[in-house]
Design an enzyme around this catalytic site. Structure first.
Site, short mmCIF file in Angstrom:
data_model
loop_
_atom_site.label_atom_id
_atom_site.label_comp_id
_atom_site.label_asym_id
_atom_site.label_seq_id
_atom_site.Cartn_x
_atom_site.Cartn_y
_atom_site.Cartn_z
N TYR A 334 0.84 -1.20 0.00
CA TYR A 334 0.00 0.00 0.00
C TYR A 334 0.88 1.25 0.00
CZ TYR A 334 -3.87 3.16 0.94
OH TYR A 334 -4.79 4.18 0.85
N SER A 415 -6.41 1.05 -4.59
CA SER A 415 -6.53 2.47 -4.29
C SER A 415 -5.15 3.12 -4.39
CB SER A 415 -7.17 2.66 -2.91
OG SER A 415 -7.68 3.95 -2.76
N ASP A 498 -17.95 3.70 -8.01
CA ASP A 498 -16.84 4.08 -7.13
C ASP A 498 -16.73 5.60 -7.15
OD1 ASP A 498 -14.56 4.50 -5.69
OD2 ASP A 498 -13.32 3.07 -6.79
N HIS A 535 -16.04 1.46 -4.17
CA HIS A 535 -14.61 1.36 -3.89
C HIS A 535 -14.26 0.08 -3.14
CE1 HIS A 535 -10.72 3.25 -3.92
NE2 HIS A 535 -10.56 3.12 -2.63
#
Length: 565
Positions: A334, A415, A498, A535
């Protein structure tokens, strides 16, 4: 009870109300709610919440206009939303977001104003009457700048205890007397330590349960409230605390432990019998048929990134794995927004390990919060390239240690993690065999123009400022797709509702990728667009199962992984 409903996975919420004893649905309905607090006054007559102006479309989640002018309201049960009391609006600062909570004693409203995703906030307070609301709200400004983060933990009368990173990169606990709130009178209760203070909760009125991150695993400690003195450390194996239950008036606490190979154990602690020899007892385990945890192993490896920084990663696989460079490997990351990755169990990843002979790797790159704010800032704004360098170096280390090879190495992120894997695929297409990019932030020139994207400028910079545009220009996935060469097999995933990272990011990226390389690239370049999906939050189990199956089928096909029963 207040609860929220989302349609098609959108961030927009509808707040509804129910009597918990009879399950009677009340007529009250709150709309136009997004990124909202929900905090009841202690007379149980109403709650504080946030509302935006009405969206531009009735098909919520498909709009792309910017989310601005959030306001704070109070709703009294039995009244229309149009009659709600406006508590605070900030017309001169349309991107600021005011949230609040009511103190445990019910006598103080605690207001937190944020500007983006950086862990900083203004902190204001207002006394509440025993019944109803003040005639007007004139807040006392405890901290009226964006220099630090303040998070309410507990209070003893007018003395309030807050978790903060003020002059404490890894957080500490302070006390503030609301009758004498000047900063020079603030007191350190639990000073900053070498490890990061993740969260802290008050229990039994006079004890604190503090969860720290130490080299990416959680540790639990019990402290005295008023003095901050350590009572004892809680003995736990390496892993993560993924759930906690315990209120200020409770003398029992419960918490859930998890690791990459342990699907979960709920522990209980009885704090009613004094402070000596507090012991965590197993309350409930989570058995999974066919899983024998001792058949697997997790190792933490510290590798050297491009600039010499030591970065940790966890590697999980079967105990009898042969290090010959042929193992299908999935590397996940991430690396942003001060979000820490810690060990957690995933059934789908365990299937990859058990039946496809896979290796799973989780990388704790800079940009996250694993080692405090400095670690985060070393991977944000002008330093964002460090995140990609860390991830690429992790892949090189796995190959060096003969876990895998480039054709057997897949990368996955969502993301901000989608930005990560797309940027790394652009920069090192030779290093990876497959890329799984979920709902990625891929157009770094225009991300700030859509829905809540403006809040991410504290992480990426403002592309409308020339110096900061140069930061994102160097790595923006959409604008750095190579013109020639072989690109790894790529699967993008997005949802048509989203409204966090709007689908145009993925759609423009796959169109450009296919336009540039589609005719000559030997590997598939695909996108999966889910309908009535956002999302990720609130996605139905059936949708999750189908999506996960598609992802692992793609990974297995591209890495040549074979199923072994």
């Amino acid at each position: 009870m207040a609860y929220t409903i989302s349609v098609s996975g959108s961030d927009w919420k509808t707040v509804k109300f129910m009597k918990t004893d009879t399950k009677e649905q009340l007529k009250d309905v709150l709309e136009h709610v997004k990124f909202s607090c929900l905090s009841w006054t202690h007379d149980n007559k109403g709650l504080f919440y946030n509302k935006y102006p009405k969206a531009a479309t009735s098909d919520l989640g498909t709009e792309t206009n910017s989310n601005i002018h959030q306001k704070l309201y109070y709703h009294r049960l039995g009244t229309s939303q149009s009659d709600d009391v406006l508590v605070l609006e900030l017309p001169d600062e349309p991107q600021w977001m005011p949230g609040c909570e009511v103190s445990d004693c019910g006598k103080v409203l605690l207001l937190s104003i944020s500007n983006g995703c950086e862990p900083v906030n203004k902190y204001w307070v207002h006394d509440l009457p025993d019944q109803g609301l003040p005639h007007q709200f004139n807040f006392t400004k405890i901290a009226d700048n964006f220099e630090a983060e303040y998070d309410y933990i507990a209070n003893n009368g007018r003395v309030f205890y807050l978790k903060t990173n003020l002059k404490a990169d890894r957080y500490k606990l302070i006390s503030i007397d609301l009758d004498n709130p000047s900063q020079e009178n603030w007191k350190d209760i639990i000073p900053e330590k070498e490890s990061v203070l993740d969260w802290i909760a008050c229990v039994r009125s006079n004890l604190l349960v503090a969860c720290y991150t130490e080299d990416c695993v959680n540790k639990l400690y019990i402290h005295q409230l008023e003095s901050g003195a350590l009572v004892q450390a809680v003995d736990l194996p390496p892993g993560s605390i993924v759930g906690y239950s315990g209120r200020v008036q409770d003398s029992f606490i419960y918490f859930k432990f998890m690791s990459f190979i342990n699907p979960g154990v709920i522990y209980s602690m009885d704090l009613s019998k004094g402070d000596d020899n507090l012991t965590a007892q197993v309350f409930k385990e989570t058995p999974i048929k066919g899983l024998v945890s001792s058949d697997y192993v997790t190792k933490q490896i510290f590798f050297t990134s491009k600039d010499g920084t030591k970065v940790p990663m966890f590697v999980t696989h079967q105990k009898d794995l042969v290090l010959d460079g042929t193992n299908p490997t999935l590397m996940y990351g991430y690396g942003g927004f001060n979000i820490s990755l810690s060990p957690s169990y995933s059934s789908s990843r365990m299937i990859f390990i058990k039946f496809l002979g896979g290796v799973f790797c989780e990388v704790n790159m800079r940009g996250g919060g694993e080692y405090g704010n400095d670690w985060h800032h070393a991977g944000s704004l002008a330093n964002k390239q460090n995140v990609f360098d860390d991830f690429i170096s992790a892949g090189e280390e796995l190959i060096k240690l003969k876990y895998t090879s480039p054709s057997k190495l897949a990368i996955e992120g969502g993301s901000n993690g989608g930005l990560l894997v797309a940027a790394c695929a652009n920069q090192r297409p030779d290093l990876f065999g497959a890329v799984i990019c979920h709902v990625g932030v891929l157009d770094m020139y225009r991300f700030q123009k859509f829905t809540i994207g403006h809040a991410w400028m504290t992480e990426f910079g403002n592309p409308e400022k020339e110096d900061e545009w140069k930061w994102v220009k160097s790595y923006s996935p959409l604008h750095n797709i190579p013109d020639t060469g072989t690109y790894p097999a790529t699967l993008l995933l997005t949802g048509d509702h989203d409204d966090r990272v709007v689908p145009l990011h993925s759609l423009k990226f796959i169109a450009t990728l296919q336009h540039k390389l589609g005719a000559s690239n030997p590997n598939p370049l695909l996108i999966r667009v889910d309908t009535k999906s956002g999302h990720g939050a609130g996605k139905p189990t059936a949708k999750r199962l189908i999506e996960t199956a598609d992802c692992y089928a793609f990974i297995a096909a591209q890495l040549g992984a074979e199923w072994h029963q």
